[in-house]
Design an enzyme around this catalytic site. Structure first.
Site, PDB file in Angstrom:
ATOM      1  N   TRP A 303       0.861  -1.175   0.000  1.00  0.00           N
ATOM      2  CA  TRP A 303       0.000   0.000   0.000  1.00  0.00           C
ATOM      3  C   TRP A 303       0.902   1.230   0.000  1.00  0.00           C
ATOM      4  CZ3 TRP A 303      -4.902  -1.389  -0.731  1.00  0.00           C
ATOM      5  CH2 TRP A 303      -5.329  -2.634  -0.282  1.00  0.00           C
ATOM      6  N   ASN A 339     -24.797   3.476  -3.635  1.00  0.00           N
ATOM      7  CA  ASN A 339     -23.920   2.306  -3.636  1.00  0.00           C
ATOM      8  C   ASN A 339     -22.902   2.317  -4.770  1.00  0.00           C
ATOM      9  OD1 ASN A 339     -23.107  -0.446  -2.773  1.00  0.00           O
ATOM     10  ND2 ASN A 339     -23.969  -0.997  -4.763  1.00  0.00           N
ATOM     11  N   TRP A 357      -7.391   0.158   2.446  1.00  0.00           N
ATOM     12  CA  TRP A 357      -8.846   0.296   2.537  1.00  0.00           C
ATOM     13  C   TRP A 357      -9.317   0.703   3.939  1.00  0.00           C
ATOM     14  CZ3 TRP A 357     -11.142  -3.020   6.006  1.00  0.00           C
ATOM     15  CH2 TRP A 357     -10.458  -4.191   6.332  1.00  0.00           C
TER      16      TRP A 357
HETATM   17  C1  LIG Z   1     -17.287   0.694   0.267  1.00  0.00           C
HETATM   18  C2  LIG Z   1     -18.693   0.392   0.693  1.00  0.00           C
HETATM   19  C3  LIG Z   1     -19.088   0.643   2.006  1.00  0.00           C
HETATM   20  C4  LIG Z   1     -20.407   0.362   2.419  1.00  0.00           C
HETATM   21  N1  LIG Z   1     -20.761   0.624   3.714  1.00  0.00           N
HETATM   22  C5  LIG Z   1     -22.030   0.335   4.129  1.00  0.00           C
HETATM   23  C6  LIG Z   1     -22.421   0.577   5.462  1.00  0.00           C
HETATM   24  O1  LIG Z   1     -21.637   1.007   6.323  1.00  0.00           O
HETATM   25  N2  LIG Z   1     -23.711   0.322   5.804  1.00  0.00           N
HETATM   26  C7  LIG Z   1     -24.620  -0.175   4.906  1.00  0.00           C
HETATM   27  O2  LIG Z   1     -25.782  -0.386   5.267  1.00  0.00           O
HETATM   28  N3  LIG Z   1     -24.249  -0.453   3.648  1.00  0.00           N
HETATM   29  C8  LIG Z   1     -22.988  -0.203   3.218  1.00  0.00           C
HETATM   30  N4  LIG Z   1     -22.637  -0.467   1.928  1.00  0.00           N
HETATM   31  C9  LIG Z   1     -23.600  -1.168   1.045  1.00  0.00           C
HETATM   32  C10 LIG Z   1     -24.522  -0.280   0.203  1.00  0.00           C
HETATM   33  O3  LIG Z   1     -23.790   0.731  -0.419  1.00  0.00           O
HETATM   34  C11 LIG Z   1     -25.645   0.360   1.022  1.00  0.00           C
HETATM   35  O4  LIG Z   1     -26.284  -0.613   1.816  1.00  0.00           O
HETATM   36  C12 LIG Z   1     -26.700   0.981   0.091  1.00  0.00           C
HETATM   37  O5  LIG Z   1     -26.099   1.975  -0.706  1.00  0.00           O
HETATM   38  C13 LIG Z   1     -27.806   1.570   0.918  1.00  0.00           C
HETATM   39  O6  LIG Z   1     -28.720   2.258   0.116  1.00  0.00           O
HETATM   40  P1  LIG Z   1     -30.219   1.754  -0.053  1.00  0.00           P
HETATM   41  O7  LIG Z   1     -30.791   1.483   1.286  1.00  0.00           O
HETATM   42  O8  LIG Z   1     -30.907   2.760  -0.898  1.00  0.00           O
HETATM   43  O9  LIG Z   1     -30.002   0.400  -0.830  1.00  0.00           O
HETATM   44  P2  LIG Z   1     -31.014  -0.519  -1.657  1.00  0.00           P
HETATM   45  O10 LIG Z   1     -30.423  -0.697  -3.004  1.00  0.00           O
HETATM   46  O11 LIG Z   1     -32.382   0.001  -1.572  1.00  0.00           O
HETATM   47  O12 LIG Z   1     -30.886  -1.927  -0.926  1.00  0.00           O
HETATM   48  C14 LIG Z   1     -31.749  -2.327   0.136  1.00  0.00           C
HETATM   49  C15 LIG Z   1     -30.932  -2.742   1.332  1.00  0.00           C
HETATM   50  O13 LIG Z   1     -30.117  -3.868   1.013  1.00  0.00           O
HETATM   51  C16 LIG Z   1     -28.878  -3.778   1.713  1.00  0.00           C
HETATM   52  N5  LIG Z   1     -27.787  -3.677   0.740  1.00  0.00           N
HETATM   53  C17 LIG Z   1     -27.850  -3.196  -0.520  1.00  0.00           C
HETATM   54  N6  LIG Z   1     -26.644  -3.314  -1.119  1.00  0.00           N
HETATM   55  C18 LIG Z   1     -25.806  -3.868  -0.203  1.00  0.00           C
HETATM   56  C19 LIG Z   1     -24.438  -4.235  -0.216  1.00  0.00           C
HETATM   57  N7  LIG Z   1     -23.660  -4.071  -1.300  1.00  0.00           N
HETATM   58  N8  LIG Z   1     -23.892  -4.765   0.903  1.00  0.00           N
HETATM   59  C20 LIG Z   1     -24.643  -4.957   2.009  1.00  0.00           C
HETATM   60  N9  LIG Z   1     -25.962  -4.629   2.084  1.00  0.00           N
HETATM   61  C21 LIG Z   1     -26.536  -4.089   0.984  1.00  0.00           C
HETATM   62  C22 LIG Z   1     -28.923  -2.511   2.552  1.00  0.00           C
HETATM   63  O14 LIG Z   1     -29.334  -2.841   3.868  1.00  0.00           O
HETATM   64  C23 LIG Z   1     -29.971  -1.680   1.828  1.00  0.00           C
HETATM   65  O15 LIG Z   1     -30.617  -0.750   2.679  1.00  0.00           O
HETATM   66  C24 LIG Z   1     -21.328  -0.189   1.491  1.00  0.00           C
HETATM   67  C25 LIG Z   1     -20.921  -0.440   0.185  1.00  0.00           C
HETATM   68  C26 LIG Z   1     -19.615  -0.142  -0.215  1.00  0.00           C
HETATM   69  C27 LIG Z   1     -19.212  -0.418  -1.629  1.00  0.00           C
END
Ligand SMILES: Cc1cc2nc3c(=O)[nH]c(=O)nc-3n(C[C@H](O)[C@H](O)[C@H](O)COP(=O)(O)OP(=O)(O)OC[C@H]3O[C@@H](n4cnc5c(N)ncnc54)[C@H](O)[C@@H]3O)c2cc1C
Length: 470
Positions: A303, A339, A357
């Site tokens: 890194w 996301n 990271w």
């Molecule tokens: C680098 C990085 C960090 C992240 N940190 C978090 C975090 O701290 N907390 C968090 O809740 N999510 C995190 N996510 C996952 C994701 O980005 C968010 O859950 C999502 O953007 C939430 O928006 P939404 O509720 O409109 O999602 P929607 O698309 O409406 O999805 C519904 C639900 O599904 C779950 N979900 C969706 N995508 C993911 C995913 N890739 N991983 C896990 N769960 C998911 C979430 O609970 C979300 O509320 C992260 C993703 C990345 C790439």
């Protein structure tokens, strides 16, 4: 009437609340209790944005309880001594709560349960936050899953939706308990009030969660499968902070989505809830992953030294890469980021800048209202290529192409970087490509990225080849 303490933490709701339901079923009067004990969270004390959200969600829960004839009894201090003291005073026969799956809290909860049972109390924890307990699913060999697709296949094979329970209409109240404090005295409110703009976008609490679910199901669900990658459109549910704080149960969401009869779009959405399940499964089985690479090979990866100036440019949205900066500014202004943009901002930091990271994960932890140890760890390790089922390290997102594909009119960039709104859409993703005559339309924004994108990518790949060579 004998009482049961309901020990609230990340389950700030009354509907479909297993612990509350258990008390009522047992004929015990529930005494709602919240104990502020961030010192018990070890290295992962909730961040500032989380605290700001939690305060409002707790206020909403208290208001919902008051409408039913009781209220939230608030304490600060050690969880076990506080529970013991309240149980003795309130004549509690039982203490019920929802399990936390964060490793430090899970260990604490196990200790609390053992001690309370030794005191002769009934102490039971329930699943209130997941579709499946993290240990419920496993490979045929009995190992944890490391890849999402078979994990989700197993989840669907064991699908068994419970009937969700309505919130109780009335609850008995009790007099104040010794040692109580107020929500306002917990020190959760930010000073100065940098969170004020958040609340134009969000309504923490159970009613806000239900409204977000309704709005999503009515307006966006049918187009979710195609729309979920578009940061310029309101096509995702924005339920993540509500889910993190347990203001709504995942089975309640599944129930509403299935009832809407959205077919494939509904299933695509439920599959995303599956990623959340997978993240908790991985964190449970590999509790060191918030601190360590899941793939130990990356322990030898070179890194870059985290240059404080570069890190600060990334945090503040001043890298000169518009989609990254727009995302980081959306995060700063609202406590949330789309996301797709999270993936691109994380990839830029961990690949183009080759910064470990964990620096990014910590910043997200402090600034996201949905900061969640399982999801954040999985997300960062996935993007960095160090985790389970991860994007391979050599797959480096091109933030310009990603912007042109997923923000085709540059509307997302223009919203969060109004400095670039004067440029024609095609140059908003890469202002340095704009003809000289247009440069005057850009104000207070770097005209070149902090790193040349092609060479940043090349040096990341070189470091990766060196690792492979080893
Ligand atoms: C680098 C990085 C960090 C992240 N940190 C978090 C975090 O701290 N907390 C968090 O809740 N999510 C995190 N996510 C996952 C994701 O980005 C968010 O859950 C999502 O953007 C939430 O928006 P939404 O509720 O409109 O999602 P929607 O698309 O409406 O999805 C519904 C639900 O599904 C779950 N979900 C969706 N995508 C993911 C995913 N890739 N991983 C896990 N769960 C998911 C979430 O609970 C979300 O509320 C992260 C993703 C990345 C790439």
């Amino acid at each position: 009437m004998a009482t049961a303490l309901i020990w609230f933490s990340d389950d700030l709701r009354l509907r479909d609340h297993a612990a509350l339901h258990a008390a009522l079923q047992a004929g015990l009067a529930p005494v709602p209790v919240y104990i502020h004990a961030p010192q018990e969270d070890g290295r992962w004390r909730p961040g500032a944005a989380s605290d700001a959200w939690r305060l409002r969600a707790l206020r909403a829960l208290d208001a919902d309880l008051r409408k039913r004839g009781t209220r939230l009894h608030v304490f600060r201090g050690g969880s076990l001594p506080t529970l013991r003291a309240i149980a003795a005073h309130a004549g509690a026969a039982a203490i019920f709560w929802h399990r936390s799956h964060e490793p430090t809290r899970a260990a604490r909860d196990a200790e609390v349960r053992r001690a309370l049972r030794a005191d002769g109390l009934r102490a039971d924890a329930f699943n209130g936050s997941l579709l499946f307990e993290p240990w419920q699913l496993g490979t045929q060999a009995g190992d944890p899953f490391r890849v999402f697709t078979p994990f989700w296949k197993a989840a669907l094979a064991h699908w068994n939706p419970p009937r969700t329970r309505p919130a109780p209409e009335r609850l008995p109240g009790i007099a104040a308990l010794p040692g109580e404090t107020s929500l306002e005295a917990l020190g959760l409110a930010p000073a100065p009030r940098w969170d004020a703009p958040f609340w134009n976008e969000w309504t923490p609490g159970e009613a806000g969660a239900e409204r977000a679910l309704r709005a999503f199901v009515d307006a966006a669900l049918a187009r979710y499968a195609d729309g979920r990658d578009r940061p310029d459109l309101p096509m995702t549910s924005r339920l993540s902070p509500h889910l993190h704080f347990g203001e709504i149960s995942p089975w309640r969401i599944v129930e509403a989505v299935r009832a809407a009869g959205a077919g494939a779009a509904g299933e695509a959405f439920i599959r995303e809830l599956g990623w959340r399940e997978f993240a908790h499964h991985v964190l449970h089985h590999f509790p060191d992953t918030p601190e360590s690479n899941f793939n130990p090979r990356f322990d030898r990866f070179e890194w870059a030294d985290a240059d404080p100036g570069l890190l600060e440019a990334w945090r503040r949205g001043r890298t000169g890469v518009p989609l990254v900066d727009a995302g980081m500014r959306q995060l700063w202004a609202t406590g949330w980021m789309h996301n797709r943009v999270r993936m691109i901002a994380a990839s830029f930091l961990s690949k183009h800048l080759r910064v470990h990271w964990q620096h990014g994960a910590r910043w997200f932890w402090d600034t996201l209202v949905d900061a969640d140890l399982a999801n954040n760890t999985l997300g960062w390790q996935w993007v960095a290529g160090t985790g389970v089922d991860a994007a391979p390290y050599f797959r480096v997102f091109n933030p310009v192409l990603q912007a042109r594909r997923f923000d085709p009119d540059g509307a997302y960039i223009a919203r969060w970087l109004p400095q670039l709104a004067g440029l024609p859409a095609k140059y908003r993703a890469a202002p340095w490509e704009a003809p000289a005559g247009l440069a005057g339309r850009v104000h207070d924004y770097p005209m070149a990225p902090v790193i040349d994108l092609a060479s940043g990518r090349a040096s990341a790949l070189e470091a990766f080849s060196a690792l492979r060579g080893n």
